[in-house]
Motif scaffolding. Structure first.
Motif, PDB file in Angstrom:
ATOM      1  N   SER A  85       0.803  -1.225   0.000  1.00  0.00           N
ATOM      2  CA  SER A  85       0.000   0.000   0.000  1.00  0.00           C
ATOM      3  C   SER A  85       0.836   1.275   0.000  1.00  0.00           C
ATOM      4  CB  SER A  85      -0.927   0.017   1.224  1.00  0.00           C
ATOM      5  OG  SER A  85      -0.170  -0.053   2.429  1.00  0.00           O
ATOM      6  N   ARG A  86       2.147   1.170   0.265  1.00  0.00           N
ATOM      7  CA  ARG A  86       2.972   2.373   0.420  1.00  0.00           C
ATOM      8  C   ARG A  86       3.471   2.922  -0.906  1.00  0.00           C
ATOM      9  NH1 ARG A  86       7.607   0.621   2.955  1.00  0.00           N
ATOM     10  NH2 ARG A  86       8.293   2.787   2.981  1.00  0.00           N
ATOM     11  N   HIS A  87       3.541   2.077  -1.933  1.00  0.00           N
ATOM     12  CA  HIS A  87       4.090   2.507  -3.216  1.00  0.00           C
ATOM     13  C   HIS A  87       3.159   2.109  -4.345  1.00  0.00           C
ATOM     14  CE1 HIS A  87       7.915   3.647  -1.367  1.00  0.00           C
ATOM     15  NE2 HIS A  87       7.839   2.529  -0.681  1.00  0.00           N
ATOM     16  N   VAL A  92       9.539   5.203  -8.475  1.00  0.00           N
ATOM     17  CA  VAL A  92      10.942   4.779  -8.539  1.00  0.00           C
ATOM     18  C   VAL A  92      11.451   4.667  -7.105  1.00  0.00           C
ATOM     19  CG1 VAL A  92      13.271   5.336  -9.346  1.00  0.00           C
ATOM     20  CG2 VAL A  92      11.282   5.856 -10.784  1.00  0.00           C
ATOM     21  N   VAL A  93      11.876   3.478  -6.728  1.00  0.00           N
ATOM     22  CA  VAL A  93      12.278   3.196  -5.350  1.00  0.00           C
ATOM     23  C   VAL A  93      13.675   2.600  -5.337  1.00  0.00           C
ATOM     24  CG1 VAL A  93       9.883   2.818  -4.635  1.00  0.00           C
ATOM     25  CG2 VAL A  93      11.259   0.869  -5.387  1.00  0.00           C
ATOM     26  N   THR A 113      11.989  -8.888  -7.462  1.00  0.00           N
ATOM     27  CA  THR A 113      11.003  -8.675  -6.414  1.00  0.00           C
ATOM     28  C   THR A 113      11.712  -8.263  -5.129  1.00  0.00           C
ATOM     29  OG1 THR A 113      11.064 -11.041  -5.900  1.00  0.00           O
ATOM     30  CG2 THR A 113       9.287 -10.261  -7.335  1.00  0.00           C
ATOM     31  N   ILE A 114      11.016  -7.469  -4.334  1.00  0.00           N
ATOM     32  CA  ILE A 114      11.566  -7.010  -3.065  1.00  0.00           C
ATOM     33  C   ILE A 114      10.406  -6.721  -2.117  1.00  0.00           C
ATOM     34  CG2 ILE A 114      11.652  -4.588  -3.817  1.00  0.00           C
ATOM     35  CD1 ILE A 114      14.266  -4.310  -2.178  1.00  0.00           C
ATOM     36  N   ASP A 115      10.590  -7.025  -0.854  1.00  0.00           N
ATOM     37  CA  ASP A 115       9.578  -6.732   0.146  1.00  0.00           C
ATOM     38  C   ASP A 115       9.348  -5.226   0.217  1.00  0.00           C
ATOM     39  OD1 ASP A 115       8.594  -6.133   3.019  1.00  0.00           O
ATOM     40  OD2 ASP A 115       8.401  -8.311   2.863  1.00  0.00           O
ATOM     41  N   GLU A 116       8.082  -4.812   0.254  1.00  0.00           N
ATOM     42  CA  GLU A 116       7.800  -3.384   0.276  1.00  0.00           C
ATOM     43  C   GLU A 116       8.389  -2.710   1.509  1.00  0.00           C
ATOM     44  OE1 GLU A 116       4.080  -0.490  -0.836  1.00  0.00           O
ATOM     45  OE2 GLU A 116       3.718  -2.020   0.691  1.00  0.00           O
ATOM     46  N   GLY A 117       8.571  -3.465   2.592  1.00  0.00           N
ATOM     47  CA  GLY A 117       9.179  -2.907   3.793  1.00  0.00           C
ATOM     48  C   GLY A 117      10.680  -2.730   3.697  1.00  0.00           C
ATOM     49  N   SER A 118      11.269  -3.085   2.557  1.00  0.00           N
ATOM     50  CA  SER A 118      12.719  -2.969   2.374  1.00  0.00           C
ATOM     51  C   SER A 118      13.097  -1.877   1.390  1.00  0.00           C
ATOM     52  CB  SER A 118      13.296  -4.308   1.889  1.00  0.00           C
ATOM     53  OG  SER A 118      13.093  -5.322   2.852  1.00  0.00           O
ATOM     54  N   VAL A 119      12.149  -0.998   1.049  1.00  0.00           N
ATOM     55  CA  VAL A 119      12.435   0.065   0.087  1.00  0.00           C
ATOM     56  C   VAL A 119      11.927   1.400   0.607  1.00  0.00           C
ATOM     57  CG1 VAL A 119      12.240  -1.545  -1.855  1.00  0.00           C
ATOM     58  CG2 VAL A 119      10.276  -0.137  -1.229  1.00  0.00           C
ATOM     59  N   SER A 262      32.901  -3.211  19.011  1.00  0.00           N
ATOM     60  CA  SER A 262      31.660  -3.942  18.789  1.00  0.00           C
ATOM     61  C   SER A 262      31.531  -4.299  17.317  1.00  0.00           C
ATOM     62  CB  SER A 262      30.450  -3.106  19.246  1.00  0.00           C
ATOM     63  OG  SER A 262      30.397  -1.872  18.542  1.00  0.00           O
ATOM     64  N   PHE A 263      30.670  -5.279  17.052  1.00  0.00           N
ATOM     65  CA  PHE A 263      30.423  -5.743  15.693  1.00  0.00           C
ATOM     66  C   PHE A 263      29.025  -5.308  15.281  1.00  0.00           C
ATOM     67  CE2 PHE A 263      28.850  -8.972  12.667  1.00  0.00           C
ATOM     68  CZ  PHE A 263      29.827  -8.851  11.681  1.00  0.00           C
ATOM     69  N   LEU A 264      28.884  -4.877  14.031  1.00  0.00           N
ATOM     70  CA  LEU A 264      27.607  -4.320  13.587  1.00  0.00           C
ATOM     71  C   LEU A 264      27.056  -5.079  12.384  1.00  0.00           C
ATOM     72  CD1 LEU A 264      25.730  -1.568  13.821  1.00  0.00           C
ATOM     73  CD2 LEU A 264      26.745  -1.211  11.592  1.00  0.00           C
ATOM     74  N   PRO A 265      25.943  -5.795  12.546  1.00  0.00           N
ATOM     75  CA  PRO A 265      25.211  -6.308  11.385  1.00  0.00           C
ATOM     76  C   PRO A 265      24.213  -5.256  10.908  1.00  0.00           C
ATOM     77  CG  PRO A 265      24.262  -7.194  13.381  1.00  0.00           C
ATOM     78  CD  PRO A 265      25.394  -6.289  13.817  1.00  0.00           C
ATOM     79  N   VAL A 266      24.014  -5.154   9.594  1.00  0.00           N
ATOM     80  CA  VAL A 266      23.107  -4.136   9.060  1.00  0.00           C
ATOM     81  C   VAL A 266      21.676  -4.644   9.086  1.00  0.00           C
ATOM     82  CG1 VAL A 266      23.322  -4.896   6.669  1.00  0.00           C
ATOM     83  CG2 VAL A 266      22.755  -2.508   7.158  1.00  0.00           C
ATOM     84  N   LYS A 267      20.725  -3.720   9.299  1.00  0.00           N
ATOM     85  CA  LYS A 267      19.299  -4.026   9.258  1.00  0.00           C
ATOM     86  C   LYS A 267      18.641  -3.181   8.178  1.00  0.00           C
ATOM     87  CE  LYS A 267      18.992  -5.021  14.234  1.00  0.00           C
ATOM     88  NZ  LYS A 267      18.342  -4.636  15.511  1.00  0.00           N
ATOM     89  N   VAL A 268      17.630  -3.732   7.538  1.00  0.00           N
ATOM     90  CA  VAL A 268      16.883  -2.979   6.531  1.00  0.00           C
ATOM     91  C   VAL A 268      15.875  -2.084   7.240  1.00  0.00           C
ATOM     92  CG1 VAL A 268      15.461  -3.093   4.474  1.00  0.00           C
ATOM     93  CG2 VAL A 268      17.134  -4.892   4.915  1.00  0.00           C
ATOM     94  N   VAL A 269      16.080  -0.778   7.145  1.00  0.00           N
ATOM     95  CA  VAL A 269      15.207   0.199   7.807  1.00  0.00           C
ATOM     96  C   VAL A 269      14.793   1.241   6.764  1.00  0.00           C
ATOM     97  CG1 VAL A 269      14.997   1.881   9.666  1.00  0.00           C
ATOM     98  CG2 VAL A 269      16.449  -0.142   9.983  1.00  0.00           C
ATOM     99  N   PRO A 270      13.538   1.225   6.314  1.00  0.00           N
ATOM    100  CA  PRO A 270      13.115   2.179   5.286  1.00  0.00           C
ATOM    101  C   PRO A 270      13.375   3.636   5.663  1.00  0.00           C
ATOM    102  CG  PRO A 270      11.465   0.471   5.534  1.00  0.00           C
ATOM    103  CD  PRO A 270      12.474   0.262   6.640  1.00  0.00           C
ATOM    104  N   ASP A 271      13.230   3.984   6.948  1.00  0.00           N
ATOM    105  CA  ASP A 271      13.495   5.363   7.361  1.00  0.00           C
ATOM    106  C   ASP A 271      14.965   5.725   7.149  1.00  0.00           C
ATOM    107  OD1 ASP A 271      10.874   5.760   8.020  1.00  0.00           O
ATOM    108  OD2 ASP A 271      11.165   5.578  10.195  1.00  0.00           O
ATOM    109  N   ASP A 272      15.850   4.747   7.305  1.00  0.00           N
ATOM    110  CA  ASP A 272      17.267   5.015   7.040  1.00  0.00           C
ATOM    111  C   ASP A 272      17.503   5.226   5.547  1.00  0.00           C
ATOM    112  OD1 ASP A 272      17.727   4.773   9.723  1.00  0.00           O
ATOM    113  OD2 ASP A 272      18.730   2.828   9.609  1.00  0.00           O
ATOM    114  N   LEU A 273      16.841   4.442   4.726  1.00  0.00           N
ATOM    115  CA  LEU A 273      16.941   4.651   3.280  1.00  0.00           C
ATOM    116  C   LEU A 273      16.432   6.039   2.904  1.00  0.00           C
ATOM    117  CD1 LEU A 273      15.703   1.187   1.980  1.00  0.00           C
ATOM    118  CD2 LEU A 273      17.979   2.153   1.581  1.00  0.00           C
ATOM    119  N   ALA A 274      15.358   6.483   3.557  1.00  0.00           N
ATOM    120  CA  ALA A 274      14.826   7.814   3.281  1.00  0.00           C
ATOM    121  C   ALA A 274      15.809   8.892   3.731  1.00  0.00           C
ATOM    122  CB  ALA A 274      13.473   7.994   3.981  1.00  0.00           C
ATOM    123  N   TRP A 275      16.480   8.687   4.874  1.00  0.00           N
ATOM    124  CA  TRP A 275      17.495   9.640   5.353  1.00  0.00           C
ATOM    125  C   TRP A 275      18.619   9.749   4.332  1.00  0.00           C
ATOM    126  CZ3 TRP A 275      22.588  10.238   6.387  1.00  0.00           C
ATOM    127  CH2 TRP A 275      22.990  11.204   7.321  1.00  0.00           C
TER     128      TRP A 275
END
Length: 318
Positions: A85-87, A92-93, A113-119, A262-275
């Motif tokens: 529902s978001r796009h 273009v994402v 294909t990609i989960d809508e929560g990952s864009v 410390s060790f950092l694994p990345v997480k998919v965060v749409p707000d970070d993509l928007a930033w």
């Protein structure tokens, strides 16, 4: 929107060197209820892609073949699952598929294909293929600097491996967060780091004595090599993080130190993509593009990215 039944996509049928990659005619994937189907404008090649293809992550990547490659993407929405529902179709994402969710094709294909929560909405820029370099490395750098290292205005930050994809993004993002940034890279990449605005551009080969340098409040390591050496440049109570699995022994050994790592694994965060998209549009963050390849040359792209001498990222244009 009309779309073809088949497409070209990169696949491999066994783990091995770059030559195992093939570009085949395959069915266009059908989006699941929470997925978008994108017409791929560009994807990027990460070192993690080469590690997965070679079998370095086979325990988590599984034994089933064929497998796809490519996790970053910029693309146009051409279809969407019933729960999206978001796009809208035509948007273009950009986003990050994730290493564990690729099927028989990844983003190195004409459609993905990609989960809508990952864009999120892609940045509005003229060079969209270059933007495909940023989703994974940009989120990695942002989450490390802002969330894990909590970089603040006027702090001194050192980025180790500053000329690579994550490192070149981290140099710029740390400055956007208000820090004074210095870099460590190969000697032939010091000019690139200076062009990105660092205060001091050090080389691996000629680091000064730690006693001759004002200690850093935070260090972000992108290499996993000689972490103990760089930790000596950290102020007592300072923060250091690495994204490289090679640095895990130092991470574990620093648990009782005043200079913890410390060790950092990345997480998919749409707000970070928007930033990140906003930072690109404002000019504060630019992708550093090393090479561009057509999809037919995906094996050459993997071969090049697996070397230790890349500058920024390589992108693939279907």
């Amino acid at each position: 929107m009309n779309r073809p039944q088949t497409m070209l996509g990169a696949q491999y049928f066994r783990y091995g060197p770059p030559e195992v990659l093939q570009v085949n005619e395959v069915p266009v994937p059908e989006p699941r209820p929470k997925e978008l189907l994108l017409r791929v404008i560009a994807c990027s090649v990460n070192r993690a892609d080469a590690i997965a293809r070679s079998g370095g992550t086979r325990l988590t990547n599984g034994p089933r073949f064929p497998k796809g490659t490519g996790v970053d993407v910029v693309g146009e929405v051409v279809a969407r699952g019933g729960d999206c529902s978001r796009h809208e179709v035509g948007d273009v994402v950009w986003g990050y598929v994730g290493m564990a969710t690729m099927g028989t094709t990844g983003t190195a294909a004409q459609y993905a294909t990609i989960d809508e929560g990952s864009v999120s909405r892609a940045p509005r820029v003229d060079d969209l293929p270059a933007a495909a370099a940023l989703p994974l490395v940009g989120m990695t750098a942002l989450q490390a600097l802002r969330n894990r290292l909590t970089v603040r205005t006027d702090e001194r930050v050192l980025v180790v491996g500053a000329s690579g994809g994550v490192g070149s993004s981290a140099v710029q993002i740390a400055q956007l967060l208000g820090a004074e940034v210095s870099s460590v890279s190969g000697s032939d990449n010091r000019e690139l780091c200076r062009a990105l605005g660092v205060a001091q551009a050090y080389s691996y080969e000629a680091l000064p004595d730690p006693r001759a340098v004002t200690a850093f409040d935070a260090i972000f390591d992108c290499t996993g090599v000689d972490i103990g050496r760089y930790r000596r440049y950290l102020a007592p109570g300072g923060r250091m993080a690495t994204i490289a699995p090679g640095g895990l022994p130092t991470v574990l050994g620093s648990s009782l130190s005043r200079r913890r790592v410390s060790f950092l694994p990345v997480k998919v965060v749409p707000d970070d993509l928007a930033w990140i998209a906003s930072a690109v549009e404002s000019g504060g963050l630019r992708p550093v593009i090393d090479r561009r390849y057509p999809l037919a040359d995906i094996a050459r792209a993997h071969e090049y990215v697996a070397t230790a001498h890349t500058r920024g990222k390589s992108v693939v244009i279907p």
